[in-house]
Design a protein around this motif. Structure first.
Motif, short mmCIF file in Angstrom:
data_model
loop_
_atom_site.label_atom_id
_atom_site.label_comp_id
_atom_site.label_asym_id
_atom_site.label_seq_id
_atom_site.Cartn_x
_atom_site.Cartn_y
_atom_site.Cartn_z
N THR A 1 0.89 -1.49 -0.26
CA THR A 1 -0.29 0.28 0.26
C THR A 1 0.72 1.28 -0.36
O THR A 1 0.71 1.62 -0.78
N SER A 2 2.13 1.51 0.96
CA SER A 2 3.29 2.22 0.80
C SER A 2 3.72 2.80 -0.80
O SER A 2 3.36 3.16 -1.07
N LEU A 3 3.91 1.62 -1.16
CA LEU A 3 4.36 1.95 -2.61
C LEU A 3 3.23 2.23 -2.96
O LEU A 3 4.19 3.18 -4.70
N VAL A 4 2.71 1.99 -4.27
CA VAL A 4 0.80 2.22 -4.49
C VAL A 4 1.07 4.19 -4.47
O VAL A 4 0.93 4.63 -5.21
N PHE A 5 0.24 3.58 -2.74
CA PHE A 5 0.52 5.06 -2.08
C PHE A 5 1.21 6.58 -2.51
O PHE A 5 1.15 7.76 -2.84
N ASN A 6 2.56 6.12 -2.74
CA ASN A 6 4.11 6.65 -2.25
C ASN A 6 3.46 7.43 -3.86
O ASN A 6 4.23 8.76 -4.74
N TYR A 7 3.32 6.37 -4.87
CA TYR A 7 3.63 6.46 -5.96
C TYR A 7 2.37 7.70 -6.96
O TYR A 7 2.49 8.66 -7.47
N LEU A 8 1.10 7.64 -6.12
CA LEU A 8 0.12 8.36 -6.71
C LEU A 8 0.24 9.53 -6.00
O LEU A 8 -0.19 11.12 -6.22
N CYS A 9 0.91 9.43 -4.31
CA CYS A 9 0.67 11.02 -3.58
C CYS A 9 1.78 11.91 -4.86
O CYS A 9 1.99 13.40 -4.64
N LEU A 10 3.06 11.94 -5.39
CA LEU A 10 3.97 11.74 -5.22
C LEU A 10 3.30 12.08 -7.11
O LEU A 10 4.04 13.82 -6.78
N GLY A 11 2.53 12.03 -7.56
CA GLY A 11 2.20 12.87 -8.55
C GLY A 11 1.28 13.52 -8.63
O GLY A 11 1.43 14.58 -9.50
N ILE A 12 0.06 13.44 -7.57
CA ILE A 12 -0.92 14.43 -7.79
C ILE A 12 -0.18 15.71 -6.60
O ILE A 12 -0.37 16.87 -7.14
N ALA A 13 0.64 15.87 -5.95
CA ALA A 13 1.64 16.51 -4.89
C ALA A 13 1.86 16.50 -4.83
O ALA A 13 2.72 17.45 -3.67
N GLY A 14 3.01 15.48 -5.01
CA GLY A 14 4.59 15.89 -4.91
C GLY A 14 5.18 15.30 -3.48
O GLY A 14 4.11 14.92 -2.62
N ASN A 15 6.73 15.93 -2.90
CA ASN A 15 6.96 15.43 -1.46
C ASN A 15 6.26 15.60 -0.69
O ASN A 15 5.67 14.38 0.33
N VAL A 16 5.37 16.29 -0.22
CA VAL A 16 4.86 16.91 0.86
C VAL A 16 3.61 16.01 0.92
O VAL A 16 3.45 15.40 2.12
N ALA A 17 2.78 15.31 -0.03
CA ALA A 17 1.61 14.50 0.17
C ALA A 17 2.23 13.06 0.72
O ALA A 17 2.14 12.38 1.51
N VAL A 18 4.12 12.83 0.11
CA VAL A 18 4.30 11.85 0.55
C VAL A 18 4.37 11.40 1.85
O VAL A 18 4.57 10.87 2.51
N ALA A 19 5.02 12.88 2.56
CA ALA A 19 5.64 12.97 3.62
C ALA A 19 4.65 12.60 4.91
O ALA A 19 3.87 11.86 5.87
N ALA A 20 3.13 12.84 4.41
CA ALA A 20 2.19 13.12 5.13
C ALA A 20 1.68 12.19 5.13
O ALA A 20 0.62 11.87 6.26
N TYR A 21 1.18 10.99 4.02
CA TYR A 21 1.40 9.54 3.91
C TYR A 21 2.21 8.57 4.63
O TYR A 21 1.69 7.76 5.69
N SER A 22 2.84 8.86 4.82
CA SER A 22 4.08 8.95 6.23
C SER A 22 3.70 8.78 7.39
O SER A 22 3.60 7.82 7.85
N VAL A 23 3.07 9.76 7.90
CA VAL A 23 2.20 9.79 9.11
C VAL A 23 1.03 9.33 9.39
O VAL A 23 0.94 8.40 10.45
N ILE A 24 0.66 8.82 8.43
CA ILE A 24 -0.93 8.33 8.27
C ILE A 24 -0.02 6.58 8.45
O ILE A 24 -0.88 5.91 8.79
N ALA A 25 0.64 6.56 7.18
CA ALA A 25 0.94 5.09 7.57
C ALA A 25 1.41 4.95 8.41
O ALA A 25 1.06 3.52 9.33
N ASN A 26 2.59 5.11 9.26
CA ASN A 26 2.86 5.09 10.70
C ASN A 26 2.34 4.86 11.86
O ASN A 26 1.88 3.94 12.65
N ILE A 27 0.82 5.90 11.47
CA ILE A 27 -0.03 5.44 12.08
C ILE A 27 -0.68 3.87 12.27
O ILE A 27 -1.41 3.40 13.17
N ALA A 28 -0.90 4.36 10.94
CA ALA A 28 -1.45 2.69 11.17
C ALA A 28 -1.09 1.62 11.18
O ALA A 28 -1.92 0.75 11.69
N LEU A 29 0.27 1.80 10.88
CA LEU A 29 1.01 0.31 10.84
C LEU A 29 0.74 0.26 12.91
O LEU A 29 0.04 -1.13 13.41
#
Length: 434
Positions: free
Chosen positions: A240-268
């Motif tokens: 999920t991180s691999l897919v979402f990183n790719y999608l977030c990067l294409g939509i809003a860049g590194n900051v979106a990947v960083a935002a998803y990183s926060v979500i992903a780590n809480i979800a862990l």
């Protein structure tokens, strides 16, 4: 039986949360020291962790299920632990080679640009080279639980995580090792965990044998399908991180990947608790199933479903009531854009936990009762096929909202498939008996 259920669930949940904490500790200290770019690098390594954890879980948990059922049937299981360990070590070799030879290229494959590759190469190299530690840890803890020592498995997982929390700070900031220091502290976690499990294996209450046997394809063929729920429970985070990183990067860049990183780590942490419930009850289900005690199997199934449903409700509620406080723990630079993306994203993502916990438990139940067909199908659907399909489709129409909501949609469809397959299998069994 009810006391056993409470003991196995509580101790395994605590242990699994402890295991997830060493990723959270990395997230906190890396966000503190390196900001959004550091979070982006860490999130790009999550698929690597996910794959290592998944393969270790698949072999370790699958082997322990076979061990528990066959032991209950009175078969010779003295060589199962070493067989499981040897297969795990064999599969860890490619990770070691990637870490030694091409860590920057691995990060590039995960979506990192040149600057992020340079920042994270040391971290990636160490984590890959020490893959055997992360993977073999599952063998030790799973066999401990199945040898009626859940307390030892819990202590092992908690001790490793406590070490990581302290030495993340020491290695990164006191010793000045930076990103590499985070990797060093993380590596020590499974190493310490395995050492503590050895206390049980070398003690008088141990019944796990250490007989060496040549590699058996028939053994691994039995273990892998039964460990598939554990595999997908871990791989789904990384994939999920691999897919979402790719999608977030294409939509809003590194900051979106960083935002998803926060979500992903809480979800862990949430997923760790669901895995803890499932893996904690697995030895009880397998033992009762192997001995033909159907009433106990039904009791554990019912109890597991109730515990999981209550946990799901609590986590979804927390996701909506404590959104910003949870995000701000990892947003040390007070990045407003990161907070805005993570605020809506976390709530949308957490809706998926209404169904994810039940799916994880049901797949573990069917694994523990040797229903490999349901396990393999349901696991692959929720962990890879549907999350990729709905992620790409929904992102085209709804942007970042579609990315985060695709998790919930994939879990709903998976639950429907599991229920349909279980009903079909039950009907087929009734027909064969008549």
């Amino acid at each position: 039986m009810k006391k056993k259920i409470a003991k196995y669930v509580s101790q395994n949940v605590i242990g699994m949360v402890g295991t997830s904490v060493y990723i959270l500790a990395d997230t906190f200290f890396i966000s503190w020291g390196f900001g959004a770019d550091g979070l982006a690098v860490l999130n790009m390594t999550l698929p690597l962790y996910g794959l290592m954890f998944a393969l270790g879980s698949m072999i370790g948990i699958g082997s322990s299920v076979v061990y528990s059922i066959h032991r209950a049937n009175g078969r010779d299981v003295s060589w199962y632990f070493m067989q499981s360990l040897c297969w795990t070590l064999l599969i860890s070799i490619p990770f070691i080679l990637l870490g030694l030879l091409v860590p920057k290229q691995v990060l590039s494959l995960m979506g990192a640009d040149a600057a992020l590759q340079e920042m994270g190469k040391g971290y990636a190299r160490l984590c890959l080279c020490f893959a055997p530690f992360f993977m073999c840890n599952y063998n030790f803890t799973a066999f401990c639980r199945n040898d009626k020592a859940p307390s030892v498995a819990m202590a092992a997982q908690l001790s490793g995580s406590a070490f990581n929390i302290v030495f993340d700070y020491v290695f990164m900031f006191v010793c000045g090792f930076g990103f590499t220091g985070a990797a060093l502290a993380t590596i020590c976690c499974p190493a310490l965990s395995m050492v503590i499990c050895l206390i049980h294996f070398l003690g008088k209450n141990n019944t796990v044998g250490f007989k060496v046997h040549r590699l058996s394809l028939s053994f691994i063929k039995k273990a892998v399908p039964l460990g598939m729920s554990g595999f997908v429970g871990e791989i789904s985070n990384g994939f999920t991180s691999l897919v979402f990183n790719y999608l977030c990067l294409g939509i809003a860049g590194n900051v979106a990947v960083a935002a998803y990183s926060v979500i992903a780590n809480i979800a862990l942490v949430v997923v760790a608790i669901f895995n803890g419930i499932s893996q904690g009850l697995q030895p009880l289900i397998s033992d009762a199933y192997g001995k033909g005690r159907r009433g106990d199997v039904k009791l554990v199934l019912k109890s597991g479903l109730i515990i999981t449903a209550v946990a799901e409700a609590m986590f979804v509620l927390a996701g909506f009531l404590l959104t910003d406080p949870m995000i701000n723990v990892f947003n040390s630079q007070h990045n407003a854009k990161l907070l805005a993306i993570a605020h809506s994203g976390l709530r949308e993502y957490f809706l998926g936990f209404i169904f994810a916990g039940i799916n994880i438990f049901l797949l573990a139940y069917y694994s523990a009762t040797a229903r490999a067909g349901i396990v393999v199908t349901g696991s692959l659907l929720r962990g890879m096929v549907l999350i990729a399909l709905f992620g790409f489709l929904m992102s085209r129409f709804f942007g970042l909202t579609g990315v985060f909501m695709s998790f919930a949609v994939s879990e709903v469809v998976t639950l429907a498939v599991i229920i349909l397959m279980a009903h079909t299998t039950k009907s087929r069994d009734l027909l064969s008996r008549s």
